[in-house]
Design an enzyme around this catalytic site. Structure first.
Site, PDB file in Angstrom:
ATOM      1  N   ASP A 467       0.779  -1.084   0.024  1.00  0.00           N
ATOM      2  CA  ASP A 467       0.083  -0.032   0.164  1.00  0.00           C
ATOM      3  C   ASP A 467       0.738   1.243  -0.010  1.00  0.00           C
ATOM      4  OD1 ASP A 467      -2.384   1.652   0.308  1.00  0.00           O
ATOM      5  OD2 ASP A 467      -3.321   0.344   1.733  1.00  0.00           O
ATOM      6  N   ASP A 536     -10.901   2.102  -2.960  1.00  0.00           N
ATOM      7  CA  ASP A 536     -11.504   1.707  -1.571  1.00  0.00           C
ATOM      8  C   ASP A 536     -13.082   1.748  -1.717  1.00  0.00           C
ATOM      9  OD1 ASP A 536      -8.992   1.295  -0.444  1.00  0.00           O
ATOM     10  OD2 ASP A 536      -8.979   3.254   0.348  1.00  0.00           O
TER      11      ASP A 536
HETATM   12  C1  GLA Z   1      -5.743   1.783   2.213  1.00  0.00           C
HETATM   13  C2  GLA Z   1      -6.246   0.521   1.382  1.00  0.00           C
HETATM   14  C3  GLA Z   1      -7.358  -0.147   2.397  1.00  0.00           C
HETATM   15  C4  GLA Z   1      -6.872  -0.413   3.584  1.00  0.00           C
HETATM   16  C5  GLA Z   1      -6.046   0.504   4.325  1.00  0.00           C
HETATM   17  C6  GLA Z   1      -5.567  -0.082   5.681  1.00  0.00           C
HETATM   18  O1  GLA Z   1      -6.711   2.800   2.740  1.00  0.00           O
HETATM   19  O2  GLA Z   1      -6.645   1.050   0.242  1.00  0.00           O
HETATM   20  O3  GLA Z   1      -7.734  -1.444   1.487  1.00  0.00           O
HETATM   21  O4  GLA Z   1      -5.529  -1.499   3.132  1.00  0.00           O
HETATM   22  O5  GLA Z   1      -5.407   1.317   3.586  1.00  0.00           O
HETATM   23  O6  GLA Z   1      -4.986   1.077   6.397  1.00  0.00           O
END
Ligand code: GLA
Length: 715
Positions: A467, A536
């Site tokens: 990420d 997301d």
């Molecule tokens: C980002 C990702 C999510 C999740 C969060 C965790 O927003 O896109 O899917 O993994 O971080 O903090």
């Protein structure tokens, strides 16, 4: 369609280059006096004689242009240089000692080479007043109409540095046409890859990322047509950039001049990036293609190219994953994850991914990033007991990491505050309470690799979700003020180096590229990942628009989609489970909900749909994608067809029923006209001609109605 072989040629006498792909040709020539390469052709196949005639005619035409106040070459350049008689935006701007910004060069030579399935041409230009070479690289493939271009600059001086202000990968010149309609992708967090079409006027249109990541806000891709192309028909030019940091795509057009699109790393005014004595800088690749098959044809060409030449392990079938994030947030511990894993396995999931919250003092988003040791309160025996359980349940184990970040409240930041981007004497801006590590620094790259290597060596892990949850701000490197401009380039190559080294050392680990959802979707990341977390936003209605834009260039095989809980945290909408599944089944299916809260009925339906997905996923993940209608249309569909046309899947969606109307037939595509196909509706058998010429009538009633139709060819 009969296929010809790809080839490259360069005629040193006339200076004409000709690139042939299976279905297209591309031509340019190097001007006799100024050695400026001029573009002449991109379209259906032409001969070497055609290319020579075009070069002669263009030379004559440009020579006859009235020279006052303009450069006849403007807009026609294969690679516009800053300096000389050049008034458009340049692809290459170098600053030599004495604040000289003009690049004048002469062709030093060319090289033609062939590799497995591809042919390369390099034109090597030498700067006239400095020890510096610029090489324009072209590659054509035997199995694709995509042309790859990149540029290598070499500072041959042993003493002088050169400042790089702009170093694009390519300029793509469009042919004369009535209109220039540019399709591109825009968006923001939770609304990535929104497709837009806009007319180019006599102006500049800049799409870029100034964020250090590819960004949610724009994607380095365009498709250009004359305003008449449709999904199935029409001439379309399209290009992209294999790069995961800041970038710029600039379309420029002046009166009576061709439209030209420059694509390269780095946003406007990023630098400069200093090129040290003897240093070599190689740009990322920009790929371009021409097709007569409309927007759908362009997407097919991109998907096939991505699967054959970009994505590692493209032939693999991706597993159905479960991800803990929406179920447990930061509240993770061994017992809770173990319970989730049992439920996920019971549904038929094949990979269990433990998301954020397992490491350091990471009990919320204010602390712990950078401390990649397992939190002993939450996982007293380390991760092993959970991993063993997950494996015993027959699933692979995956882990979330965010390696380019630290929270100021972390052991690593307390030990190394100088490792983050910041300006001396200024307080760097926090976003999500975190700072970006300076991966332009070799010591930081080494440290990140060491931490992750240790993690993957100590644990039997099959999947990593990488990420990146904030853009760059305060892009300073106080210890190296002279090298500061490097970070926009070197951070990205640092990230690439870490992932590449991890993949080499741990070949059994698959990677998911994520950046707060779809903030880093591009061919650069795809070359070292197995799939993208696209957004997301898991609201099924929004998601169809996001997936529609994503599919313009990126294949379904890389599109990770989860079914989550109701109401979705975005839009607070309630969409039936089957519809949510049908939307997520259009890519690589996953589940991300709190399974303990699902009813027996929901669990049974989910189990049935996951089972069905496993039977058809080879078609979705490896077949050819056809978009049947815009996502807003009711009922619109996406269809997938295997390469041998023996199987197809159609996912049909009706968001809202209106005016008491009944679904009209949906005309399928890509089937064998003379083949007969059995539908999984109880045995109807229809010919490809009927299915494509008349269509299938889906049975859909009411709002959020959806259906999956599976067709198999009968012999
Ligand atoms: C980002 C990702 C999510 C999740 C969060 C965790 O927003 O896109 O899917 O993994 O971080 O903090």
């Amino acid at each position: 369609m009969s296929r010809r072989l790809s080839a490259v040629s360069y005629d040193a006498g006339s200076g004409v280059l000709l690139l042939d792909t299976p279905r297209t040709s591309y031509s340019a020539y190097v001007g006799r006096e100024d050695h400026i390469p001029i573009h002449t052709y991109w379209g259906p196949p032409i001969t070497a004689e055609d290319a020579a005639c075009l070069a002669e005619a263009t030379t004559e035409r440009l020579a006859s242009e009235w020279p006052c106040f303009r450069s006849p070459a403007n807009g026609h350049e294969e690679y516009p240089l800053d300096g000389g008689v050049q008034f458009g935006r340049a692809a290459l701007t170098l600053e030599f000692p004495g604040a000289v910004r003009s690049v004048e060069w002469r062709l030093g030579g060319h090289e033609i080479t062939a590799g497995a399935g591809h042919h390369d041409l390099v034109l090597r230009f030498e700067a006239r007043h400095h020890d510096l070479t610029v090489a324009l690289h072209y590659r054509v493939h035997d199995d694709s109409d995509v042309i790859d271009r990149w540029v290598v600059v070499r500072n041959d001086s042993a003493t002088d540095s050169v400042d790089v202000h702009r170093l694009d990968s390519a300029a793509w010149v469009m042919p004369e046409q009535e209109r220039h309609r540019m399709s591109h992708l825009t968006g923001r967090w939770a609304a990535e890859t929104q497709l837009r079409r806009t007319d180019l006027t006599e102006a500049r249109l800049v799409l870029e990322s100034r964020r250090g990541i590819t960004s949610h806000h724009a994607n380095p891709w365009f498709a250009m047509d004359d305003g008449t192309a449709t999904e199935e028909y029409g001439r379309v030019y399209s290009a992209t950039l294999h790069w995961s940091g800041s970038w710029r795509m600039l379309a420029q057009r002046d009166m009576d001049e061709p439209a030209q699109v420059l694509l390269g790393w780095g946003h406007e005014g990023f630098g400069p990036r200093r090129l040290e004595p003897r240093e070599i800088l190689r740009t990322p690749v920009s790929s371009g293609l021409f097709t007569t098959g409309g927007f759908g044809g362009a997407s097919h060409a991109w998907h096939e190219y991505a699967l054959r030449h970009v994505l590692p392990g493209a032939e693999e079938v991706r597993p159905v994953l479960f991800n803990s994030w929406e179920a447990t947030g930061f509240d993770v511990d061994e017992a809770g994850q173990r319970a989730l894993a049992r439920q996920a396995a019971d549904l038929g999931c094949e990979l269990f991914v433990l998301d954020d919250g397992w490491f350091g003092r990471r009990t919320g988003d204010r602390a712990g990033l950078g401390d990649w040791w397992v939190n002993g309160e939450r996982f007293p025996g380390g991760l092993r007991p959970l991993i063993d359980d997950v494996h015993a349940l027959g699933m692979g184990f995956g882990l979330w990491i965010e390696p380019e970040m630290v929270n100021p409240d972390s052991d690593v930041y307390r030990a190394h505050p100088e490792w983050t981007y910041h300006y001396a004497g200024r307080e760097p801006k926090l976003m999500r309470h975190q700072l970006v590590l300076n991966l332009a620094r070799p010591d930081v790259v080494e440290w990140v690799f060491g931490e992750l290597d240790a993690l993957l060596s100590a644990n039997d892990i099959q999947f990593v979700k990488w990420d990146m949850n904030r853009p760059f701000t305060d892009p300073g490197w106080p210890e190296e003020p002279d090298r500061q401009g490097r970070l926009w380039f070197d951070h990205v190559t640092g990230v690439y180096a870490v992932i590449d080294a991890l993949r080499r050392k741990h070949p059994g680990v698959a990677f998911e590229a994520c950046s707060g959802g779809g903030g880093r979707i591009d061919f650069g990341m795809m070359a070292r990942s197995d799939q993208f977390w696209v957004s997301d936003n898991t609201d099924a209605v929004d998601r169809r628009h996001i997936q529609h834009g994503f599919s313009q260039i990126y294949p379904a095989r890389t599109m990770s989609c989860w079914v989550t809980d109701l109401p979705t945290f975005i839009n607070k909408r309630r969409v039936p489970l089957t519809y949510r599944f049908h939307v997520a089944m259009a890519g690589v299916l996953g589940v991300g909900g709190d399974l303990a809260a699902w009813t027996g009925e929901e669990t049974a339906e989910a189990r049935r749909l996951i089972g069905q997905y496993k039977r058809i996923r080879h078609i979705v993940q490896h077949g050819r994608l056809h978009r049947l209608g815009e996502p807003a249309r009711s009922a619109a569909a996406v269809q997938y067809v295997t390469a041998d046309r023996s199987e197809s899947v159609v996912l049909v969606y009706q968001e809202a029923q209106q005016y008491d109307s009944h679904p009209r037939p949906i005309r399928l595509r890509g089937l064998a006209e003379d083949g007969r196909y059995r539908l999984d509706d109880g045995g109807t058998t229809l010919s490809g001609a009927v299915l494509m010429g008349h269509g299938v009538i889906p049975s859909l009633t009411g709002d959020y109605a959806s259906t999956l139709i599976h067709l198999e060819r009968v012999t």
